[in-house]
Design a protein around this motif. Structure first.
Motif, PDB file in Angstrom:
ATOM      1  N   GLY A  87       0.823  -1.203   0.000  1.00 52.27           N
ATOM      2  CA  GLY A  87       0.000   0.000   0.000  1.00 52.27           C
ATOM      3  C   GLY A  87       0.856   1.251   0.000  1.00 52.27           C
ATOM      4  N   TYR A  88       0.190   2.375  -0.075  1.00 53.29           N
ATOM      5  CA  TYR A  88       0.837   3.678   0.074  1.00 53.29           C
ATOM      6  C   TYR A  88       1.907   3.947  -0.981  1.00 53.29           C
ATOM      7  N   LYS A  89       1.689   3.433  -2.178  1.00 54.98           N
ATOM      8  CA  LYS A  89       2.545   3.688  -3.331  1.00 54.98           C
ATOM      9  C   LYS A  89       4.024   3.485  -3.011  1.00 54.98           C
ATOM     10  N   GLY A  90       4.307   2.409  -2.263  1.00 52.74           N
ATOM     11  CA  GLY A  90       5.678   2.065  -1.946  1.00 52.74           C
ATOM     12  C   GLY A  90       6.286   2.858  -0.797  1.00 52.74           C
ATOM     13  N   ALA A  91       5.502   3.699  -0.137  1.00 56.02           N
ATOM     14  CA  ALA A  91       6.033   4.550   0.932  1.00 56.02           C
ATOM     15  C   ALA A  91       5.670   4.058   2.331  1.00 56.02           C
ATOM     16  N   SER A  92       5.240   2.815   2.457  1.00 64.62           N
ATOM     17  CA  SER A  92       4.826   2.296   3.764  1.00 64.62           C
ATOM     18  C   SER A  92       5.909   2.438   4.824  1.00 64.62           C
ATOM     19  N   ASP A  93       7.124   2.047   4.504  1.00 61.11           N
ATOM     20  CA  ASP A  93       8.212   2.148   5.475  1.00 61.11           C
ATOM     21  C   ASP A  93       8.464   3.599   5.872  1.00 61.11           C
ATOM     22  N   TRP A  94       8.349   4.500   4.917  1.00 59.50           N
ATOM     23  CA  TRP A  94       8.538   5.914   5.194  1.00 59.50           C
ATOM     24  C   TRP A  94       7.485   6.417   6.185  1.00 59.50           C
ATOM     25  N   TYR A  95       6.209   6.046   5.959  1.00 57.03           N
ATOM     26  CA  TYR A  95       5.148   6.462   6.885  1.00 57.03           C
ATOM     27  C   TYR A  95       5.383   5.879   8.276  1.00 57.03           C
ATOM     28  N   ILE A  96       5.773   4.630   8.338  1.00 53.90           N
ATOM     29  CA  ILE A  96       6.058   4.012   9.637  1.00 53.90           C
ATOM     30  C   ILE A  96       7.169   4.782  10.344  1.00 53.90           C
ATOM     31  N   GLU A  97       8.220   5.099   9.623  1.00 54.76           N
ATOM     32  CA  GLU A  97       9.328   5.843  10.207  1.00 54.76           C
ATOM     33  C   GLU A  97       8.872   7.218  10.709  1.00 54.76           C
ATOM     34  N   GLN A  98       8.091   7.918   9.902  1.00 56.59           N
ATOM     35  CA  GLN A  98       7.629   9.249  10.299  1.00 56.59           C
ATOM     36  C   GLN A  98       6.789   9.182  11.578  1.00 56.59           C
ATOM     37  N   TYR A  99       5.778   8.350  11.559  1.00 59.36           N
ATOM     38  CA  TYR A  99       4.846   8.304  12.687  1.00 59.36           C
ATOM     39  C   TYR A  99       5.467   7.719  13.955  1.00 59.36           C
ATOM     40  N   THR A 100       6.255   6.682  13.826  1.00 63.62           N
ATOM     41  CA  THR A 100       6.842   6.087  15.029  1.00 63.62           C
ATOM     42  C   THR A 100       7.919   6.984  15.639  1.00 63.62           C
TER      43      THR A 100
END
Length: 164
Positions: A112-125
């Motif tokens: 999901g998230y157009k390949g940016a899932s890890d980036w979102y996890i990093e930002q939010y966590t």
């Protein structure tokens, strides 16, 4: 069990969920939004966390729009204040998964998230809460400063789950 936990939560905040077979093509496997209702076909559902994200879309839109929402509500099309709804839905779903005690990977899965899932996890966590100002503006939560001033917990704690 994971799916039921999310469905129970979504229903508890006032979003209707119908579990039934879906026979039409959908934007996300096993999920359809129809007349403001989240329709779920558990047999076709590939990523249960998508339920929280789609519920987030419904939760952050104005109540009058939510009643008639359908299709791919994440397209941010033709709604006067829709520009940030996708980012608000992401922030809302992070708050929901935190509330439910789920791993960020449940919502931010690799497909999901157009390949940016890890980036979102990093930002939010790491406390970089994208769209927090907008969620606060619509009255769902507080940032650190406003939470302190109002004697409340800050985001990802929510003071309300659904926009009125």
């Amino acid at each position: 069990m994971l799916t039921q936990k999310m469905i129970t939560f979504i229903r508890s905040i006032g979003i209707e969920v119908e579990c039934t077979a879906i026979h039409e093509i959908t934007f996300l496997p096993g999920i359809l939004i129809k007349n403001g209702k989240l329709v779920v076909d558990e047999a076709k559902l590939l990523y249960p966390g998508d339920l929280l994200h789609e519920a987030g879309h419904l939760a952050v839109m104005p109540a009058e729009e939510r009643k008639i929402a359908g299709g791919n509500v994440g397209e941010d099309k033709e709604r006067s204040q829709a520009g940030g709804e996708e980012m608000m839905a992401i922030a809302w779903s992070y708050a929901a998964l935190t509330h439910l005690g789920l791993s960020p990977q449940v919502v931010f899965h690799p497909n999901g998230y157009k390949g940016a899932s890890d980036w979102y996890i990093e930002q939010y966590t790491n406390g970089r809460y994208i769209a927090l100002p907008t969620l606060q503006w619509i009255g769902l939560c507080y940032d650190e400063n406003n939470a302190h001033a109002n004697n409340m917990k800050p985001y990802p704690h929510m003071i309300k789950w659904i926009r009125e």
